[in-house]
Every structure is written in structure tokens, then in C-alpha cells.
Design a protein around this motif. Structure first.
Motif, PDB file in Angstrom:
ATOM      1  N   GLU A  88      15.769 -64.955   6.670  1.00  0.00           N
ATOM      2  CA  GLU A  88      14.982 -63.919   5.983  1.00  0.00           C
ATOM      3  C   GLU A  88      15.591 -62.540   6.210  1.00  0.00           C
ATOM      4  N   ALA A  89      16.137 -62.307   7.394  1.00  0.00           N
ATOM      5  CA  ALA A  89      16.786 -61.014   7.658  1.00  0.00           C
ATOM      6  C   ALA A  89      17.952 -60.796   6.703  1.00  0.00           C
ATOM      7  N   ALA A  90      18.719 -61.846   6.438  1.00  0.00           N
ATOM      8  CA  ALA A  90      19.848 -61.725   5.508  1.00  0.00           C
ATOM      9  C   ALA A  90      19.358 -61.331   4.116  1.00  0.00           C
ATOM     10  N   ARG A  91      18.284 -61.978   3.654  1.00  0.00           N
ATOM     11  CA  ARG A  91      17.740 -61.637   2.336  1.00  0.00           C
ATOM     12  C   ARG A  91      17.277 -60.195   2.280  1.00  0.00           C
ATOM     13  N   ARG A  92      16.591 -59.749   3.311  1.00  0.00           N
ATOM     14  CA  ARG A  92      16.082 -58.382   3.315  1.00  0.00           C
ATOM     15  C   ARG A  92      17.212 -57.353   3.436  1.00  0.00           C
ATOM     16  N   LYS A  93      18.268 -57.681   4.155  1.00  0.00           N
ATOM     17  CA  LYS A  93      19.430 -56.790   4.213  1.00  0.00           C
ATOM     18  C   LYS A  93      20.072 -56.667   2.824  1.00  0.00           C
ATOM     19  N   ALA A  94      20.191 -57.801   2.135  1.00  0.00           N
ATOM     20  CA  ALA A  94      20.747 -57.774   0.780  1.00  0.00           C
ATOM     21  C   ALA A  94      19.862 -56.937  -0.139  1.00  0.00           C
ATOM     22  N   TYR A  95      18.551 -57.120  -0.040  1.00  0.00           N
ATOM     23  CA  TYR A  95      17.608 -56.365  -0.863  1.00  0.00           C
ATOM     24  C   TYR A  95      17.702 -54.865  -0.556  1.00  0.00           C
ATOM     25  N   THR A  96      17.794 -54.529   0.717  1.00  0.00           N
ATOM     26  CA  THR A  96      17.874 -53.127   1.117  1.00  0.00           C
ATOM     27  C   THR A  96      19.131 -52.471   0.552  1.00  0.00           C
ATOM     28  N   SER A  97      20.266 -53.153   0.670  1.00  0.00           N
ATOM     29  CA  SER A  97      21.508 -52.564   0.164  1.00  0.00           C
ATOM     30  C   SER A  97      21.496 -52.445  -1.359  1.00  0.00           C
ATOM     31  N   LEU A  98      20.881 -53.421  -2.038  1.00  0.00           N
ATOM     32  CA  LEU A  98      20.779 -53.351  -3.496  1.00  0.00           C
ATOM     33  C   LEU A  98      19.857 -52.207  -3.912  1.00  0.00           C
ATOM     34  N   SER A  99      18.707 -52.128  -3.264  1.00  0.00           N
ATOM     35  CA  SER A  99      17.707 -51.131  -3.612  1.00  0.00           C
ATOM     36  C   SER A  99      18.194 -49.703  -3.368  1.00  0.00           C
ATOM     37  N   THR A 100      18.925 -49.516  -2.294  1.00  0.00           N
ATOM     38  CA  THR A 100      19.395 -48.173  -1.942  1.00  0.00           C
ATOM     39  C   THR A 100      20.814 -47.892  -2.424  1.00  0.00           C
ATOM     40  N   LYS A 101      21.464 -48.944  -2.961  1.00  0.00           N
ATOM     41  CA  LYS A 101      22.850 -48.831  -3.441  1.00  0.00           C
ATOM     42  C   LYS A 101      23.793 -48.383  -2.332  1.00  0.00           C
ATOM     43  N   THR A 102      23.496 -48.824  -1.110  1.00  0.00           N
ATOM     44  CA  THR A 102      24.232 -48.373   0.075  1.00  0.00           C
ATOM     45  C   THR A 102      24.376 -49.534   1.056  1.00  0.00           C
ATOM     46  N   PRO A 103      25.564 -49.705   1.656  1.00  0.00           N
ATOM     47  CA  PRO A 103      25.679 -50.686   2.734  1.00  0.00           C
ATOM     48  C   PRO A 103      24.687 -50.341   3.847  1.00  0.00           C
ATOM     49  N   SER A 114      19.009 -37.979   9.732  1.00  0.00           N
ATOM     50  CA  SER A 114      18.147 -37.209   8.845  1.00  0.00           C
ATOM     51  C   SER A 114      16.685 -37.597   9.020  1.00  0.00           C
ATOM     52  N   SER A 115      15.903 -36.665   9.484  1.00  0.00           N
ATOM     53  CA  SER A 115      14.477 -36.955   9.655  1.00  0.00           C
ATOM     54  C   SER A 115      13.779 -37.179   8.310  1.00  0.00           C
ATOM     55  N   ASP A 116      14.322 -36.601   7.234  1.00  0.00           N
ATOM     56  CA  ASP A 116      13.733 -36.789   5.909  1.00  0.00           C
ATOM     57  C   ASP A 116      13.824 -38.243   5.438  1.00  0.00           C
ATOM     58  N   SER A 117      14.842 -38.959   5.876  1.00  0.00           N
ATOM     59  CA  SER A 117      15.054 -40.333   5.417  1.00  0.00           C
ATOM     60  C   SER A 117      14.396 -41.377   6.303  1.00  0.00           C
ATOM     61  N   GLN A 118      13.854 -40.985   7.418  1.00  0.00           N
ATOM     62  CA  GLN A 118      13.313 -41.959   8.361  1.00  0.00           C
ATOM     63  C   GLN A 118      12.097 -42.710   7.815  1.00  0.00           C
ATOM     64  N   ASN A 119      11.472 -42.195   6.778  1.00  0.00           N
ATOM     65  CA  ASN A 119      10.347 -42.900   6.153  1.00  0.00           C
ATOM     66  C   ASN A 119      10.777 -44.241   5.552  1.00  0.00           C
ATOM     67  N   LEU A 120      12.061 -44.394   5.255  1.00  0.00           N
ATOM     68  CA  LEU A 120      12.539 -45.661   4.701  1.00  0.00           C
ATOM     69  C   LEU A 120      12.256 -46.829   5.647  1.00  0.00           C
ATOM     70  N   LEU A 123       8.989 -48.754   4.881  1.00  0.00           N
ATOM     71  CA  LEU A 123       8.827 -49.608   3.697  1.00  0.00           C
ATOM     72  C   LEU A 123       8.964 -51.066   4.124  1.00  0.00           C
ATOM     73  N   PRO A 124       7.977 -51.893   3.826  1.00  0.00           N
ATOM     74  CA  PRO A 124       7.957 -53.244   4.382  1.00  0.00           C
ATOM     75  C   PRO A 124       9.101 -54.154   3.939  1.00  0.00           C
ATOM     76  N   GLU A 125       9.632 -53.970   2.765  1.00  0.00           N
ATOM     77  CA  GLU A 125      10.675 -54.884   2.292  1.00  0.00           C
ATOM     78  C   GLU A 125      12.068 -54.498   2.776  1.00  0.00           C
TER      79      GLU A 125
END
Length: 174
Positions: A88-103, A114-120, A123-125
Motif C-alpha cells: 500500500e505504501a508503494a501505491r500511495r507513493k506513486a499516487y503522491t508523485s502523480l498528484s504533485t508531479k514531483t518525485p 517550507s512551512s507553507d507546504s507542510q499541510n501536504l 492529506l490522507p492519500e
């Protein structure tokens, strides 16, 4: 006016209306339909084979997940002797990189700065651990990969970034 001209004048509009217009719009984008490149199952199998080859060379087993451009899982495997949570961790890592367009390793390091980005992290997914990477073809994101269970952040990241079929332009960098 001769009969032939009269028939031509009267029948010409009918002939034009009867002509079939080419309505095949394949390959054409419009305001209602888009055509986006997407990773196939065949490509996912090939990417998995290549990542597994690199993992074997590092003497490690991993779980991995490959998603298409819409975030749908198209292939997911659990590595031998790898903890079940890593699948499940692998799936969520893939989802995170796809969603944010970032490794995910890059994202994780940027969030720490960046304290502004720490809200990410709330996010549960999203899973802010290394081992996720977008997959590109001709500058388009066509999917993503997540790798987990490699034993270190750097190893998971290295394995995710090895998901490439360079001979046809599929890679993990723009």
C-alpha cells in the motif's frame, strides 16, 4: 434553358447534401474531449521487469505499484519477504508523485524547508516518503511508480527512477 442545366441546378444541392462528411475526429481535441497519452499494461510490465532487474543487482526485494495518468492502479506487486504495509505504501507513493508531479524524495525535502507546504502531510492519500516518481513520455506525465521496502530512502528513490524505457522515450524525468 436546356434540360441538362435545369436538372443540374435542381439536383446539385441534393448531391451536396448527400455527400458524407468525414466525421472521424480521432486525434482531434476539442472543448469536450481530450486525447492524453497514458501508460499501458504492457509498458507497466516492462517497467516492472526493469525495476526488478535493478533491485536484483542491489540484492533487495521491493513492492511496487504503477498507476496510469488518471491515478488508477494498473500493476501492483508485493516483493518476496517484504512487509505487507509496503504494498500500500508503494501505491500511495506513486499516487503522491502523480498528484504533485514531483518525485516524492524531492517533495519530502522541499516540504521540510517550507512551512507553507507542510499541510501536504495532512492529506490522507499522500505519502511523503521517498520512492515515488512520475513517469513521462514526450514531456507528458503518462503515469507514476511507487517503490517501497528497499531498506532506505535513497534506494527506494533510485529504484523508482529506474522505471524507464529510454529507447521509446519513457522516463522519470521531463
Amino acid at each position: 434553358m436546356n434540360l441538362n442545366k435545369l436538372l443540374l441546378i435542381l439536383l446539385f444541392p441534393t448531391i451536396l447534401i448527400g455527400q458524407s462528411k468525414n466525421t472521424d475526429n480521432s486525434g482531434v481535441e476539442n472543448e469536450f474531449i481530450t486525447q492524453k497519452p497514458n501508460l499501458t499494461l504492457k509498458a507497466a510490465f516492462e517497467l516492472t521487469k526493469r525495476v526488478q532487474s535493478v533491485a536484483d543487482s542491489l540484492n533487495t526485494n521491493v513492492s511496487l505499484a504503477i498507476l496510469d495518468a488518471a491515478g488508477i492502479t494498473i500493476l501492483q506487486i508485493k516483493g518476496e519477504n517484504v512487509g505487507p504495509h509496503n504494498t500500500e505504501a508503494a501505491r500511495r507513493k506513486a499516487y503522491t508523485s502523480l498528484s504533485t508531479k514531483t518525485p516524492t524524495l524531492q517533495l519530502l525535502r522541499a516540504i521540510k524547508k517550507s512551512s507553507d507546504s507542510q499541510n501536504l502531510a495532512e492529506l490522507p492519500e499522500l505519502l511523503l516518503l521517498s520512492g515515488g516518481s512520475p513517469i513521462y513520455w514526450n514531456g507528458h506525465i503518462i503515469g507514476s511508480i511507487g517503490v517501497a521496502g528497499g531498506g532506505s530512502a535513497e534506494k527506494d528513490d533510485l529504484l523508482a527512477k529506474s522505471a524507464q524505457i529510454l529507447e521509446i522515450g519513457i522516463n522519470t524525468t521531463k
